[in-house]
Enzyme design. Sequence first.
Site, PDB file in Angstrom:
ATOM      1  CE1 TYR A 111      -3.742   2.673   0.836  1.00 31.67           C
ATOM      2  CE2 TYR A 111      -2.416   2.471   3.089  1.00 31.67           C
ATOM      3  CZ  TYR A 111      -3.943   3.190   2.220  1.00 31.67           C
ATOM      4  OH  TYR A 111      -4.300   3.864   2.616  1.00 31.67           O
ATOM      5  CE  LYS A 184      -6.811   4.625  -0.453  1.00 29.97           C
ATOM      6  NZ  LYS A 184      -6.606   4.634   0.921  1.00 29.97           N
TER       7      LYS A 184
HETATM    8  O1  LIG Z   1      -4.031   6.216   0.012  1.00 28.21           O
HETATM    9  C1  LIG Z   1      -3.234   6.658   0.821  1.00 28.21           C
HETATM   10  O2  LIG Z   1      -2.904   6.256   1.527  1.00 28.21           O
HETATM   11  C2  LIG Z   1      -4.311   8.089   1.965  1.00 28.21           C
HETATM   12  C3  LIG Z   1      -5.305   8.187   1.048  1.00 28.21           C
HETATM   13  O3  LIG Z   1      -6.378   8.148   0.280  1.00 28.21           O
HETATM   14  C4  LIG Z   1      -4.456   9.161   0.594  1.00 28.21           C
HETATM   15  O4  LIG Z   1      -4.784   9.533  -0.959  1.00 28.21           O
HETATM   16  O5  LIG Z   1      -3.405  10.370   0.579  1.00 28.21           O
HETATM   17 MN   LIG Z   2      -6.931   8.282  -1.393  1.00 30.22          MN
END
Ligand SMILES: O=C(O)C[C@H](O)C(=O)O
Ligand SMILES: [Mn+2]
Length: 596
Positions: A111, A184
């Site tokens: 992520y 996500k």
């Molecule tokens: O994706 C992430 O780490 C958090 C958030 O949704 C973002 O757009 O930064």
């Molecule tokens: Mn985001």
Amino acid sequence: MFSRQAKITGIGCSRKIETSARGCDVLRDPALNKGSAFTQEERNSLGLNGLLPPVISNELEPQLTRALTAYRKAPTDLDKHIYMWRLHDNNVTLFYALLQRHLMEMLPVVYDPVVGEAIEQYSEIITRPRGVFLSINEPDEIEEKLSAFGASADDIDLLVASDAEEILGIGDWGANGIDISIGKLAVYTAAAGVDPHRVIPIVLDVGTNNQKLLNDPLYIGYRHSRVVGEVYDNFIDAYVRAAKKLFPRAMLHWEDFGSTNARRILSRFRDKVPTFNDDMQGTGAIVLGALLNAVRRSDTLWSDQRVVILGAGTAGVGIADQIRDQMVRHGVSQDEATRRIWLVDLPGLLTDDMKHGLLDFQVSYARPAAEVQAWSRVSADMLPATQTRWPAMAALRSEKAQNGGVIDLAEVVKKVRPTILIGTSTTPHLFTEELVKDMASHVERPIIFPLSNPTNLHEATPAQLIEWTDGRVLVATGAPFENVTFKGVSYTIGQANNAALYPGLGFGAIVSRASHVSDEMIFAAAQAVASQATDATPGAALLPSNADLRATSSVVAVAVASKAQEQNIAQEKFTDVIEAVNSAQWWPIYQPVIAI
Ligand SMILES: O=C(O)C[C@H](O)C(=O)O
Ligand SMILES: [Mn+2]
Ligand SMILES: NC(=O)c1ccc[n+]([C@@H]2O[C@H](COP(=O)([O-])OP(=O)(O)OC[C@H]3O[C@@H](n4cnc5c(N)ncnc54)[C@H](O)[C@@H]3O)[C@@H](O)[C@H]2O)c1
């Protein structure tokens, strides 16, 4: 998603997978494949003898050791990211078992922040496509394309869609944005136990204004600029219509839409379908969760807070909305609560003489121009270079530059003396030493959250904030940061990333089959997260550790499902919410595969 040849029966520990697939087809299906862990009985019935090495693994154990070794040997973080997704292509259960067991190590790789790097290079690294690619050029084919995923009405709980206009803080990445939907969803499963076979990642390809992609011969999306206006809105409508028709029980999650579209889309659908915008509501709620603890620790009242937010986009204003509502809960009138928040963006402090250029969701926060007449202005040239990604904000900035200059963040901090300072500006280094020291000279426990992702875009680092405030700051960040030791105290940095909130929020909504996602459900989620980080000793984090993400998400899901039930918007009725959440959770363990 399983191939059409497989069906899952039972819940929890009694789950079984039935399949008509045989031989190589079984091994090629990442949802069925267990590799060396297929038992002799399964090998006989599924026609696998000879297709696997003869040594039978004891469930996941040796496979996890092998996979961890390969993961750690991958030379760069991007190589590790690629390795993980190849593993997923091969064996979904093993992927999640590995990720869950090494969550702290691997979450930043699967992520944020590494997913940002993967998106920038997606045209080069894409191997097996995942999810559904929908195009604004073929709005009539949406239903057909979603159907091609091969799932029936009851098979899908969740769709995550992005049009990729504002991925993290790195801007427009067109069709490459499918990877944020995928990332996500991986967090939904690892954090909350959403069944990974019951979800669909989606990219809504409306074109891209990213010249680099448009010039890249390997670019995987449609090669034209972003379509806007009515055609765009009709496309979004058509997507929601088709999704609702095909998967009537599914939740619709919106991710990384641009600031000109995010609020309009949410407002259009939020009462009609179970849906939420993660950047506005998920972020607003996780930040509120951290603030609940920060305000308590600062020993001040909600009704006394003065809040400055740098970067008035989807995240910044989503956070402002949550803070305003929290002050209202503490007896402040809606108007007064709105007046306690100052938004600063490219044109400097947003004021009501900018009315025509402000975005829909910014308008109510604009300060009366008369109130700040005497505040000093700086020439816009003295500010960081104007970005063209935000035409409305950039136009206002030029206008201000030509009419006396802009009221910059330093001036706002000087005049407002904020108790809370939040950064969602996508721009590093804007919380300078001078500005932070100024803020800290008026407040005993300054609350400062630099939230711009990925890591290199943070407005300041926790180490800087701790040093500049002599350890008094209450800090949380968007990306993960190591502990900081300062004057003998070890500070654990809570990560105010929506990943700690949206999985539980979404899962709670799914389990309760909420008809929509209410503000009260979102507040319940914020309170639930905050309740998991009550340690107030010096240096303790404002939010629970990501190492406990699964437990935190369960608590959030239970709070959200209970609230849905209490508000009579839960279509699923249960007597024991905890049991309902527990039994719906998917775990990465091998299930018996039965030949039919
Ligand atoms: O994706 C992430 O780490 C958090 C958030 O949704 C973002 O757009 O930064
Ligand atoms: Mn985001
Ligand atoms: N921690 C989290 O959970 C979380 C969640 C969502 C977004 N974010 C981060 O917040 C940042 C903003 O995301 P978003 O979705 O709101 O994007 P957005 O495009 O909606 O908003 C960004 C805003 O910042 C403004 N801006 C750009 N440069 C600026 C500057 N130099 N000074 C002041 N304002 C400036 C833009 O004009 C725009 O209004 C991103 O870096 C994103 O990664 C973090």
